[in-house]
Write a protein that holds these residues in place. Structure first.
Motif, PDB file in Angstrom:
ATOM      1  N   SER A 256      21.862  20.221  20.855  1.00 14.93           N
ATOM      2  CA  SER A 256      22.754  20.224  19.706  1.00 14.93           C
ATOM      3  C   SER A 256      22.008  19.920  18.413  1.00 14.93           C
ATOM      4  O   SER A 256      22.255  20.551  17.375  1.00 14.93           O
ATOM      5  N   TYR A 257      21.084  18.958  18.464  1.00 20.23           N
ATOM      6  CA  TYR A 257      20.315  18.592  17.265  1.00 20.23           C
ATOM      7  C   TYR A 257      19.571  19.820  16.728  1.00 20.23           C
ATOM      8  O   TYR A 257      19.557  20.067  15.510  1.00 20.23           O
TER       9      TYR A 257
ATOM     10  N   ARG B 174      20.125  23.250  17.616  1.00 20.41           N
ATOM     11  CA  ARG B 174      20.992  24.399  17.304  1.00 20.41           C
ATOM     12  C   ARG B 174      21.847  24.164  16.057  1.00 20.41           C
ATOM     13  O   ARG B 174      22.010  25.048  15.221  1.00 20.41           O
ATOM     14  N   ASP B 175      22.402  22.956  15.943  1.00 23.76           N
ATOM     15  CA  ASP B 175      23.380  22.702  14.895  1.00 23.76           C
ATOM     16  C   ASP B 175      22.775  22.198  13.591  1.00 23.76           C
ATOM     17  O   ASP B 175      23.380  22.366  12.530  1.00 23.76           O
TER      18      ASP B 175
END
Length: 407
Positions: free
Chosen positions: A45-46, A48-49
């Motif tokens: 998540s870190y 990709r987002d």
């Protein structure tokens, strides 16, 4: 040399691995390792987002500038999730730069300082006969150094000993389960048992075999000092993680009471974590992984700082660091002067169907190979066949009363 795409690949060929794929506008691909065992999806998540959108259109060339941009620009610094993500970007950029130069990465880091990297394997067993069999197997494979771990009489499974459900099995399995297994621990029983194990190993294999041991942070500083003293007759290459790494002042007590060499730091994420340990000469080897310490750029600074204090590198190299992360450690280790030893747990055949490597192990030495870049490529089609599966490291509890304990 601008970055055209940034993609995260999650695959579980026996263990979960998180890889970052960066591609430039002219089609050069760089790979980075972002694996964080048991917390993999947090790094996904870190990246990709929050990170990948910042990379599109960015020049792949200025690696130091990009590192500072991601580290200082986020305001929230350090920590394993952040530093694993930064490491993935940094390693992928070094891979790209070396491919543009048509050189193996170690050449861009100053060229080789040695023929190959002395490496140690993990020998273990529930009892002495099993341990001896494991040592013999490692010697047959060419290892000149082995880490010695055994079961403790009266306890059940012990993490780090072959057969523990949290360890990687011969098929590459890694304790896939919806929650961690729980193990029991007794430090006093361990302290009574371990010196006799090393006495038996030295008696059987003689003085030349390099022996290491991992305490897995299970001891207080006083207990660690006692163990280090008791192990001095057996001439260990190092005693690793003898007490929780964050209690840096505790290493002063350990250092004052034993001359057994100390290795520590695989749970650290930045050079700042080591400041007291290095400046006060409280350890002999830094144990960080490139994957968890901000990448090649940051790890080079750490080992240069250590070199000023005659401290060497012993970079973390378990099978939950992917072959991409392992290759990064090998290129850096080949180039630096203050290399000490490299941990080497060979990845499973299943893992190596996804990650195509060029590094080699011969006569106890690892070499990263001479392909341009890192020398590791990820097969996207093969990776897709192994979807993510939740898996955790075990939790330790004291046998006496069930209190959660360091493992």
């Amino acid at each position: 040399m601008k970055i055209k795409s940034a993609d995260v690949v999650v695959t579980s060929p026996g263990r979960n691995f998180v890889s970052l794929r960066l591609e430039t506008e002219d089609g050069v691909v760089g790979w980075g390792d972002a694996t964080l065992n048991g917390r993999e999806l947090a790094v996904v998540s870190y990246l990709r987002d929050h990170v990948n959108p910042l990379l599109i259109g960015r020049d792949a060339g200025p690696i130091e500038d990009t590192w500072q941009y991601l580290y200082r620009g986020a305001y929230w610094r350090r920590g394993p999730v952040t530093m694993a993500a930064v490491a993935a970007v940094d390693t992928a950029l070094w891979d790209i730069k070396a491919k543009y130069a048509n050189m193996p990465l170690y050449e861009l880091l100053g060229g080789r300082s040695r023929r190959g990297l002395l490496s140690y394997g993990h020998a273990s067993g529930g009892d002495l006969p099993q341990l001896f069999d494991s040592i013999d197997q490692h010697l047959d494979e060419g290892f000149r150094a082995v880490r010695i771990q055994t079961g403790v009489p009266g306890l059940g499974p012990v993490y780090g000993v072959a057969g523990d459900p949290g360890d990687q099995g011969p098929d590459g399995s890694a304790g896939v389960a919806p929650r961690p297994s729980e193990e029991l621990w007794d430090t006093r029983a361990y302290l009574r048992h371990l010196p006799a194990v090393f006495e038996a190993v030295r008696a059987k294999y003689g003085p030349e075999l390099l022996l290491l041991h991992d305490g897995h942070h299970r001891m207080t500083p006083t207990q660690a000092a006692q163990l280090g003293k008791r192990l001095e007759p057996y001439d260990l290459f190092w005693l690793e993680d003898c007490t929780p790494a964050e209690n840096q002042e505790g290493l002063r007590l350990v250092r004052a009471h034993t001359t057994t060499p100390l290795a520590l730091g695989e749970t650290f994420n930045t050079i700042w974590d080591y400041k007291t340990l290095i400046s006060e000469h409280l350890i002999d080897y830094v144990r960080s992984a490139v994957t968890h310490t901000g990448g090649i750029t940051a790890m080079r600074k750490l080992v240069d700082f250590a070199a000023m204090h005659q401290i060497k590198a012993g970079m973390h190299g378990p099978t939950d660091v992917s072959p991409i992360g392992m290759a990064a450690a090998l290129h850096l280790g080949l180039a630096i002067h203050n290399f000490g030893i490299q941990e080497f747990m060979p990845h499973s055949e299943r893992t190596l169907t996804v990650f195509r490597t060029s590094y080699r192990f011969e006569d106890g030495l690892l070499h990263p190979g001479d392909r341009p870049g890192l020398g590791v490529e990820l097969d996207l089609e093969a990776a897709a066949a192994f979807p993510y599966e939740a898996a955790y490291l075990p939790v330790n509890r004291l046998a006496l009363d069930g209190t959660v304990h360091d493992w």
